[in-house]
Design an enzyme around this catalytic site. Structure first.
Site, PDB file in Angstrom:
ATOM      1  N   CYS A  41       0.846  -1.194   0.000  1.00 58.16           N
ATOM      2  CA  CYS A  41       0.000   0.000   0.000  1.00 58.16           C
ATOM      3  C   CYS A  41       0.881   1.242   0.000  1.00 58.16           C
ATOM      4  CB  CYS A  41      -0.934   0.021   1.210  1.00 58.16           C
ATOM      5  SG  CYS A  41      -0.081   0.221   2.789  1.00 58.16           S
TER       6      CYS A  41
ATOM      7  N   ASP B  70      19.805  27.526 -25.891  1.00 58.24           N
ATOM      8  CA  ASP B  70      18.752  28.206 -25.149  1.00 58.24           C
ATOM      9  C   ASP B  70      18.645  27.718 -23.705  1.00 58.24           C
ATOM     10  OD1 ASP B  70      17.587  29.852 -27.319  1.00 58.24           O
ATOM     11  OD2 ASP B  70      17.217  27.900 -28.212  1.00 58.24           O
TER      12      ASP B  70
ATOM     13  N   ASP C 239      11.925  29.678 -29.647  1.00 58.02           N
ATOM     14  CA  ASP C 239      13.134  30.201 -30.277  1.00 58.02           C
ATOM     15  C   ASP C 239      12.904  30.079 -31.792  1.00 58.02           C
ATOM     16  OD1 ASP C 239      15.894  30.962 -30.639  1.00 58.02           O
ATOM     17  OD2 ASP C 239      16.238  28.857 -31.159  1.00 58.02           O
TER      18      ASP C 239
ATOM     19  N   ASP D 183      16.364  24.644 -28.613  1.00 55.99           N
ATOM     20  CA  ASP D 183      17.150  23.487 -29.044  1.00 55.99           C
ATOM     21  C   ASP D 183      17.817  22.771 -27.878  1.00 55.99           C
ATOM     22  OD1 ASP D 183      19.310  25.046 -28.333  1.00 55.99           O
ATOM     23  OD2 ASP D 183      19.922  25.478 -30.381  1.00 55.99           O
TER      24      ASP D 183
ATOM     25  N   CYS E   8       3.237   1.681   2.873  1.00 51.84           N
ATOM     26  CA  CYS E   8       4.500   0.935   2.753  1.00 51.84           C
ATOM     27  C   CYS E   8       5.538   1.776   2.017  1.00 51.84           C
ATOM     28  CB  CYS E   8       4.281  -0.371   1.986  1.00 51.84           C
ATOM     29  SG  CYS E   8       3.096  -1.499   2.720  1.00 51.84           S
TER      30      CYS E   8
END
Length: 752
Positions: A17, A648, A440, A644, A20
């Protein structure tokens, strides 16, 4: 000095669960040198970030084991272990039902219809003897896990199930000494339903994470190496960088590499999601596990093992599946206190029924005509045990714990299949809230490679002759425009014949060359042509004649041959054809597209208009782009940046979500939150659609998980739910949540 960190994906066994996973997560985070740990109950995996100089695999293993769970190794991609666990889960379920069904055949007719197949004493003995092995032997892993969690002061669902089973089983003994009903058979039924729910849930979770398996199964087992011209088949694990592989049509390319001989079409859809084959020739990069379609290739291996593109993707998807969506913080807080609260509620329910307030028994009396399992005439002790056991087994936090991570597993797998690599759950949630997408220009909206768009004849030479002479002069230049001009001339005229006798390049201005025919060629800006002896009036007329080209944002280069301006060649970075469709789709989604570029105003305006972008800013330095994004964040709120992934990087980091456009194996994963494997823009819309659909499923799952508990716990406490029905409902709730997460695969994500 910066501390180096490593990230590992650990496989954890024995979790039942969300409580856990919370216990394991806390234990790993408490290890000195571990900076972060996220445990995903849906995948049974933990993503641990740690200092390798302080933390070893053995230390992590010990931390997991000390909490009572199993350390099953690191991310070796071993599906055999997963299959083994599923088989053990199925076997436990089958044995539980094999022993429980005969007991049910005795108990159910008696409980529902008053039909007694045996005498009362014989029935009591049979039910106790039949149930005890189910609970104590088949249920021993659940009992051990419960005891371990109690010892570590982190009670889990196993504690609730174990207490429920043991309380019900104890009635089979107490019936011989106290006035109490014998519900020992209920203990076996609780475990049988519990194991059935866990098995169905495990199957559904397996389907949710099938994307990882599909990716790993793509890798071929063997490779054919060429050693001194001889073909040798070797296991893939023995291939080393630099080895030359032979790949025939229909075969998968064993590992990442570079084509050194042959031409073919290659199906790279497993990596990019793009169904169209890609042409490969000598020098082309190829991705391991992609399919060679129609030609024989010789490929030099460049990346092997954990360094391949496929391995990168698998690791990235596993790490993404191990992260958490911010909305999950609420579910985690609830889960952390859920089990202790349920234990208190069960104890309070027991005491309330022992006191037997009149309204409780009156309620049962009214409802027992509708609910055949309700018996208002039972003793207070019997009613107290039944109600408290129902509270214990129905109030499981499983559904709540599975609601978010299972959906995230499905979502990240769907993204990977479409060439969209999402690094974290946080990125998925943030994408949903994006109000502006910043592009860009170069390499993102455009291909980033200027192409020849126009050739204008200006002198007495024919256009082809002037182009051939200009191309010969530019052949020795390394400038990108010079290379594009040469390629254009070759494609139009074939390789221009002739030799260059003298060549000189002036950076930033142009080139001059003397051909073997004696022609003197000067290529470059107008001022450079005049400087090198071109007739001034001729140059001015040439500039004026192509003014329309320069006004449209194109870059124009002039060529003077023997002092006369002969031709003008116009270049422009080409807009990706899908850009206008993507921009329109964003606008339709209520998202503002913006273009930021360092290019000049004229070029920026031309590209923006062609793409359909109404808002753009030109002539920006990298730091200016960062400031521009900050301004957009103040105006719109959540902003995504598409670039890219390398040039950038500052802008990608500043944006709320950074989306890197990659091509093939050249993926800037580290720069962004989301990486688009292929260089197209269409997956940006798919990523946004996927995030919205994912978050919708998460909210649905959290609602139903909470609604289920809010409704069921009071009913159980009031004695209106039989413990077996309560356990079946609990198991069904978890299966429902996981199934709903898998329905995400039916959502329309692809943007065609």
């Amino acid at each position: 000095m910066a501390t180096s960190t490593s990230k590992r994906v650990l496989k954890i066994g024995g979790m039942s669960c969300a409580a856990c996973s919370a216990a394991v997560e806390k234990a790993l985070r408490d290890v000195p040198g571990v900076s972060d740990a996220v445990v995903n109950f849906a995948t049974d995996k933990a993503v641990v970030t740690y200092d390798p100089s302080k933390v070893s695999e053995e230390i992590l293993k010990r931390a997991v084991a000390d909490t009572g769970y199993d350390f099953l190794g690191t991310d070796d991609g071993g599906s055999a272990e997963d299959d083994g666990q599923l088989k053990r889960s199925r076997d436990r379920m089958i044995w539980a039902w094999a022993l429980t069904l005969p007991i049910m055949a005795i108990m159910v007719p008696s409980m529902l219809f008053g039909v007694h197949l045996f005498g009362e004493k014989a029935m009591n003995i049979l039910m106790l003897l039949g149930s005890a092995p189910v609970v104590l032997i088949i249920g021993s892993p659940t009992l051990r896990a419960a005891w371990s969690s109690v010892c570590h002061l982190s009670p889990t669902m196993d504690v609730l199930i174990s207490l429920g089973m043991l309380a019900a089983l104890s009635t089979g003994v107490l019936v011989f000494f106290l006035p109490v009903g014998n519900y020992s058979a209920v203990a076996a039924m609780i475990l049988a339903f519990h194991l059935t729910g866990r098995y169905i849930e495990a199957q559904a979770r397996g389907r949710a994470s099938s994307a990882i398996r599909k990716l790993m199964d793509l890798e071929p087992d063997d490779a054919i190496l060429l050693v001194n011209g001889v073909e040798t088949s070797v296991p893939l694990s023995e291939v080393k960088a630099g080895d030359v592989m032979l790949v025939r049509p229909g075969q998968r390319i064993p590992t990442d590499g570079r084509v050194i001989q042959g031409e073919s079409s290659v199906d790279e859809s497993m990596a990019t999601g793009e169904s169209m084959p890609v042409h490969k020739a000598p020098g082309s990069e190829v991705i391991g596990a992609s399919i060679n379609l129609d030609g024989v290739l010789r490929v030099e291996a460049t990346r092997v093992g954990r360094d391949t593109f496929l391995s990168q993707v698998v690791r990235l998807v596993e790490e993404a599946q191990g992260t958490k969506v911010p909305i999950q913080a609420f579910a985690d807080q609830v889960t952390r206190i859920f089990v202790p609260v349920v234990l208190v509620l069960a104890a309070a329910t027991f005491l309330a029924w022992m006191v037997s307030p009149p309204f409780l028994t009156d309620l049962l009396a009214r409802e027992q005509t509708l609910l055949p399992w309700v018996n208002s005439d039972a003793t207070p002790l019997t009613l107290a045990i039944l109600a408290s056991v129902s509270v214990l087994v129905i109030a499981c936090p499983c559904a709540l714990g599975l609601a978010t991570p299972t959906t995230l597993v499905v979502s990240s797998g769907m993204g990977a299949e479409r060439g969209i690599l999402i690094r974290s759950g946080e990125a998925i949630q943030t994408l949903r809230d994006v109000k502006a997408v910043v592009f860009d220009k170069t390499g993102t909206l455009t291909y980033g490679k200027p192409e020849v768009t126009d050739v204008v004849k200006l002198g007495h030479l024919s256009e082809d002759d002037a182009l051939a002479a200009t191309a010969l002069a530019e052949q020795g230049s390394e400038h990108p425009l010079a290379r594009r001009l040469w390629e254009y001339a070759v494609s139009r005229l074939g390789s221009p014949e002739g030799q260059v006798a003298e060549f000189r390049s002036t950076p930033g201005k142009g080139v001059e060359a003397t051909l073997e025919t004696g022609q003197r060629v000067v290529v470059g800006r107008p001022g450079f042509l005049e400087e090198k002896g071109a007739i001034g009036e001729s140059v001015k007329e040439a500039v004026e004649s192509v003014r329309a080209l320069t006004h449209s944002g194109k870059t124009v280069v002039f060529s003077a041959i023997d002092g006369e301006v002969a031709i003008a060649v116009a270049f422009q970075d080409t807009l990706k054809p899908e850009a206008p469709r993507v921009v329109k789709a964003l606008v339709d989604m209520g998202i503002q597209p913006v273009m930021l570029t360092g290019d000049n105003e004229r070029t920026a305006r031309s590209i923006a208009e062609a793409a359909g972008i109404t808002r753009y800013v030109a002539e920006l330095l990298p730091q200016d782009k960062v400031n521009a994004i900050r301004g957009l964040q103040g105006e719109y709120g959540t902003v995504a940046m598409v670039g890219d992934g390398i040039n950038d990087a500052p802008s990608l980091v500043q944006a709320d979500v950074g989306i890197a456009i990659g091509t093939g194996t050249d993926i800037a994963i580290e720069s962004s939150d989301v990486t688009i494997v292929r260089g197209e823009l269409l997956p940006i819309v798919e990523a946004l659609r996927l995030s919205r659909a994912t978050f919708k499923k998460i909210k649905q799952n959290l609602f139903w998980a909470l609604f289920y508990n809010v409704i069921s716990i009071p009913l159980a406490a009031l004695g209106l739910l039989h413990p077996v029905i309560a356990e079946a409902a609990m198991a069904l709730s978890s299966v429902t949540v996981v199934t709903n997460a898998n329905l995400l695969k039916r959502e329309r994500i692809r943007f065609d």
